[in-house]
Scaffold this motif. Structure first.
Motif, PDB file in Angstrom:
ATOM      1  N   ALA A 147       0.857  -1.186   0.000  1.00 45.46           N
ATOM      2  CA  ALA A 147       0.000   0.000   0.000  1.00 45.46           C
ATOM      3  C   ALA A 147       0.893   1.236   0.000  1.00 45.46           C
ATOM      4  CB  ALA A 147      -0.924   0.006   1.222  1.00 45.46           C
ATOM      5  N   ILE A 148       0.900   1.927  -1.128  1.00 45.69           N
ATOM      6  CA  ILE A 148       1.676   3.161  -1.266  1.00 45.69           C
ATOM      7  C   ILE A 148       0.804   4.338  -0.834  1.00 45.69           C
ATOM      8  CG2 ILE A 148       2.896   4.674  -2.866  1.00 45.69           C
ATOM      9  CD1 ILE A 148       3.201   2.205  -4.710  1.00 45.69           C
ATOM     10  N   ILE A 149       1.331   5.198   0.007  1.00 48.79           N
ATOM     11  CA  ILE A 149       0.637   6.410   0.419  1.00 48.79           C
ATOM     12  C   ILE A 149       1.599   7.570   0.181  1.00 48.79           C
ATOM     13  CG2 ILE A 149      -0.491   7.631   2.313  1.00 48.79           C
ATOM     14  CD1 ILE A 149      -1.097   4.888   3.558  1.00 48.79           C
ATOM     15  N   ASP A 150       1.274   8.398  -0.793  1.00 49.86           N
ATOM     16  CA  ASP A 150       2.227   9.449  -1.158  1.00 49.86           C
ATOM     17  C   ASP A 150       1.962  10.742  -0.390  1.00 49.86           C
ATOM     18  OD1 ASP A 150       0.206  10.908  -2.428  1.00 49.86           O
ATOM     19  OD2 ASP A 150       1.023  10.657  -4.455  1.00 49.86           O
ATOM     20  N   ASP A 208      -0.516  -5.558   3.048  1.00 50.55           N
ATOM     21  CA  ASP A 208       0.440  -6.369   3.794  1.00 50.55           C
ATOM     22  C   ASP A 208       1.543  -5.512   4.397  1.00 50.55           C
ATOM     23  OD1 ASP A 208       1.215  -9.467   4.064  1.00 50.55           O
ATOM     24  OD2 ASP A 208       3.044  -8.303   3.804  1.00 50.55           O
ATOM     25  N   TYR A 209       1.938  -4.470   3.686  1.00 51.47           N
ATOM     26  CA  TYR A 209       2.909  -3.517   4.230  1.00 51.47           C
ATOM     27  C   TYR A 209       2.671  -2.157   3.603  1.00 51.47           C
ATOM     28  CZ  TYR A 209       5.640  -4.332  -0.089  1.00 51.47           C
ATOM     29  OH  TYR A 209       6.054  -4.442  -1.395  1.00 51.47           O
ATOM     30  N   LEU A 210       3.113  -1.112   4.319  1.00 46.90           N
ATOM     31  CA  LEU A 210       2.906   0.263   3.878  1.00 46.90           C
ATOM     32  C   LEU A 210       4.197   0.867   3.365  1.00 46.90           C
ATOM     33  CD1 LEU A 210       0.761   1.721   6.832  1.00 46.90           C
ATOM     34  CD2 LEU A 210      -0.067   0.843   4.644  1.00 46.90           C
ATOM     35  N   LEU A 211       4.085   1.585   2.262  1.00 45.79           N
ATOM     36  CA  LEU A 211       5.168   2.420   1.767  1.00 45.79           C
ATOM     37  C   LEU A 211       4.696   3.867   1.879  1.00 45.79           C
ATOM     38  CD1 LEU A 211       6.305   0.281  -1.246  1.00 45.79           C
ATOM     39  CD2 LEU A 211       7.826   1.134   0.530  1.00 45.79           C
ATOM     40  N   PRO A 216       2.564  -8.775  -6.618  1.00 44.14           N
ATOM     41  CA  PRO A 216       1.497  -8.858  -5.612  1.00 44.14           C
ATOM     42  C   PRO A 216       0.127  -9.165  -6.220  1.00 44.14           C
ATOM     43  CG  PRO A 216       1.968  -6.565  -6.090  1.00 44.14           C
ATOM     44  CD  PRO A 216       2.971  -7.381  -6.876  1.00 44.14           C
ATOM     45  N   LEU A 217      -0.748  -9.662  -5.367  1.00 50.62           N
ATOM     46  CA  LEU A 217      -2.138  -9.873  -5.772  1.00 50.62           C
ATOM     47  C   LEU A 217      -2.813  -8.532  -6.032  1.00 50.62           C
ATOM     48  CD1 LEU A 217      -4.557 -11.760  -6.193  1.00 50.62           C
ATOM     49  CD2 LEU A 217      -4.926 -11.722  -3.720  1.00 50.62           C
ATOM     50  N   THR A 218      -2.591  -7.569  -5.128  1.00 49.97           N
ATOM     51  CA  THR A 218      -3.199  -6.247  -5.265  1.00 49.97           C
ATOM     52  C   THR A 218      -2.159  -5.173  -4.959  1.00 49.97           C
ATOM     53  OG1 THR A 218      -5.349  -7.124  -4.547  1.00 49.97           O
ATOM     54  CG2 THR A 218      -5.080  -4.732  -4.525  1.00 49.97           C
ATOM     55  N   LEU A 219      -2.171  -4.134  -5.756  1.00 50.72           N
ATOM     56  CA  LEU A 219      -1.372  -2.939  -5.492  1.00 50.72           C
ATOM     57  C   LEU A 219      -2.308  -1.823  -5.068  1.00 50.72           C
ATOM     58  CD1 LEU A 219       1.214  -1.134  -5.688  1.00 50.72           C
ATOM     59  CD2 LEU A 219       0.594  -0.755  -8.094  1.00 50.72           C
ATOM     60  N   TYR A 220      -2.047  -1.218  -3.910  1.00 51.92           N
ATOM     61  CA  TYR A 220      -2.845  -0.105  -3.415  1.00 51.92           C
ATOM     62  C   TYR A 220      -2.060   1.195  -3.580  1.00 51.92           C
ATOM     63  CZ  TYR A 220      -5.911  -3.588  -1.277  1.00 51.92           C
ATOM     64  OH  TYR A 220      -6.766  -4.634  -1.076  1.00 51.92           O
ATOM     65  N   ILE A 221      -2.726   2.200  -4.122  1.00 58.92           N
ATOM     66  CA  ILE A 221      -2.107   3.509  -4.309  1.00 58.92           C
ATOM     67  C   ILE A 221      -3.025   4.564  -3.706  1.00 58.92           C
ATOM     68  CG2 ILE A 221      -1.214   5.188  -5.966  1.00 58.92           C
ATOM     69  CD1 ILE A 221      -1.048   2.845  -8.002  1.00 58.92           C
ATOM     70  N   ALA A 222      -2.521   5.337  -2.769  1.00 53.01           N
ATOM     71  CA  ALA A 222      -3.272   6.468  -2.208  1.00 53.01           C
ATOM     72  C   ALA A 222      -2.579   7.747  -2.643  1.00 53.01           C
ATOM     73  CB  ALA A 222      -3.333   6.377  -0.686  1.00 53.01           C
ATOM     74  N   SER A 223      -3.254   8.513  -3.481  1.00 46.23           N
ATOM     75  CA  SER A 223      -2.646   9.726  -4.021  1.00 46.23           C
ATOM     76  C   SER A 223      -3.718  10.610  -4.633  1.00 46.23           C
ATOM     77  CB  SER A 223      -1.610   9.358  -5.092  1.00 46.23           C
ATOM     78  OG  SER A 223      -1.073  10.515  -5.698  1.00 46.23           O
TER      79      SER A 223
END
Length: 469
Positions: free
Chosen positions: A220-223, A251-254, A372-379
């Protein structure tokens, strides 16, 4: 058990050609048996009790993440099955003038579904209803770990279907091994990549088709442009629903380094609001699930201890009670790639945080791990969204929200390689349980003008025909 499995398998082999000839209404009638059963209050009470005993799952989550999803898929199939079963005409090239070309979906035959323990009803019955809709016979092997829900499913299927159409076999790995010895036409497995490889190896002996819904580490990317308060609340819910025992949970945060502190603060506030609004402790919340069993609890405790011993810092939570299989929502900072928590799917409420300075760092970090199964992007920056979308391969992507990848049956769901093979939901799942048969029907004309004996005229004619294709 081996002889019983063989007996039922042979019985289904004899039966499935009859199932293949069932029309739309007859297939839907079978699906509605399941739908009606799950709407019965007495059966729902039994299911609530079973899922509470397995996972401490609250009734709202039983409906929202289990029963409701099955019923929504049945409703979707009812709307579309007639169209899916209809032959599809395709274009005919000029050299085949006088023919018509089309495809149609035909059932594969006898299907094995092996389902996991984390969403034991949903992940058993969703593939089942698509397999039935496609005209197959099915043997279902639910997980022995969620034993109470598996017993509910067994009783349900025994009441609704003859064993020649649907049969449930409960039991441990020895039962799964006996099932995998049979030459199924297709195997649908949901679980870990490690076991998925064993299933694929067994399937290869019979050249059985496979759909593997696996997992892996969904980042999970959070910019720096994200709405941190909103996103932190959404992440808190996504990580805590089913106690983090979800293949598509972050699973983990970036985190961009500029938003790390504010995210931790907002995440903690969101957890308290969701699971401890009265200040009585998250452990006392009726809405917070538990780890499935002692073995998985100890595994999570082990990867937590490993991270702490290698320099990770606890930012939130860190409460463990093995007697109650309780682990609080936990944030860890200072996580590095040599820690076990970054080298296996977590499947629990532990959430590692890795900060990045620029988006290339984040992209490179994710690309060092399997797809990954899913890529999460918060932006809120479309350029950043495009950069991550274009630079990172994933089975699916969700932007500015979480856990939605399994919610739209018009979209295919599945992973890539280590996170899965094949797709499920909607037409993609129906097609996975079907053989797409190609048909060419000659109505007039012939290709006899290019039959031997060959000469210059035939050669010129063939060259001309292929130039027009």
């Amino acid at each position: 058990m081996h002889h019983e499995i063989k007996r039922v398998f042979c019985l289904q082999q004899e039966k499935w050609p009859q199932l293949a000839r069932l029309g739309v209404s007859e297939r839907i009638e079978r699906l509605m048996r399941i739908d009606k059963y799950l709407r019965d209050e007495r059966h729902l009470l039994e299911l609530y009790q079973a899922m509470f005993m397995d996972l401490h799952k609250p009734e709202v989550e039983v409906i929202a993440t289990e029963v409701g999803i099955v019923q929504a898929q049945i409703s979707y199939i009812k709307k579309h099955l007639s169209n899916w079963m209809r032959p599809r005409k395709v274009p005919t090239p000029l050299p085949l003038i006088g023919t018509r070309s089309f495809t149609r979906y035909e059932p594969k035959g006898v299907i094995l579904i092996m389902s996991p323990w984390n969403f034991p009803l949903n992940l058993s019955l969703v593939p089942l209803v698509y397999a039935i809709a496609a005209g197959n016979a099915v043997i279902l092997k639910p997980s022995e770990i969620s034993s109470h829900t598996s017993a509910f499913i067994k009783h349900m299927m025994d009441e609704l279907f003859p064993e020649s159409e649907v049969m449930v076999f409960e039991g441990d790995a020895s039962v799964a091994s006996s099932l995998l010895e049979q030459p199924f036409n297709h195997i649908f497995f949901t679980g870990s990549p490690r076991v998925g490889k064993l299933v694929m190896t067994a399937a290869a002996k019979h050249l059985s088709g496979v759909t593997l819904e696996l997992g892996g580490k969904s980042p999970a990317i959070i910019d720096e442009t994200a709405d941190i308060s909103l996103i932190a609340r959404r992440v808190a819910w996504a990580k805590c629903v089913n106690n983090g025992q979800t293949c598509i949970t972050p699973d983990y945060l970036l985190l961009h380094e500029s938003v790390c502190d504010s995210f931790i603060h907002e995440f903690g506030a969101a957890v308290k609001q969701l699971y401890d609004p009265e200040g009585e402790g998250i452990k006392n919340s009726p809405d917070y699930c538990r780890i499935i069993n002692g073995m998985h609890f100890r595994r999570l405790r082990s990867i937590y201890d490993d991270a702490i011993s290698k320099g990770a810092c606890l930012s939130l939570g860190g409460d463990f009670d093995e007697s109650d299989r309780f682990i609080s929502p936990t944030l860890l900072e200072g996580v590095t790639c040599d820690m076990n928590i970054m080298n296996e799917e977590i499947f629990g409420p532990l959430l590692p945080i890795i900060t990045y300075r620029n988006r290339k760092e984040a992209k490179d970090m994710i690309r060092r791990l399997p797809n990954p199964l899913t890529l999460y992007i918060a932006s809120r920056d479309q350029a950043n969204i495009d950069y991550f979308m274009d630079g990172i391969s994933a089975g699916g992507t969700v932007i500015n929200d979480y856990m939605l990848g399994y919610s739209n049956p018009s979209l295919p769901f599945g992973g890539i390689n280590n996170s899965g093979i094949g797709r499920s939901l909607g037409l993609h799942c129906f097609a996975g349980f079907s053989n797409e048969r190609s048909i060419i029907h000659r109505r007039w004309g012939s290709l006899n003008i290019i039959y031997p004996p060959y000469n210059e005229r035939v050669l010129r004619l063939i060259n001309t025909l292929y130039r027009w294709m």
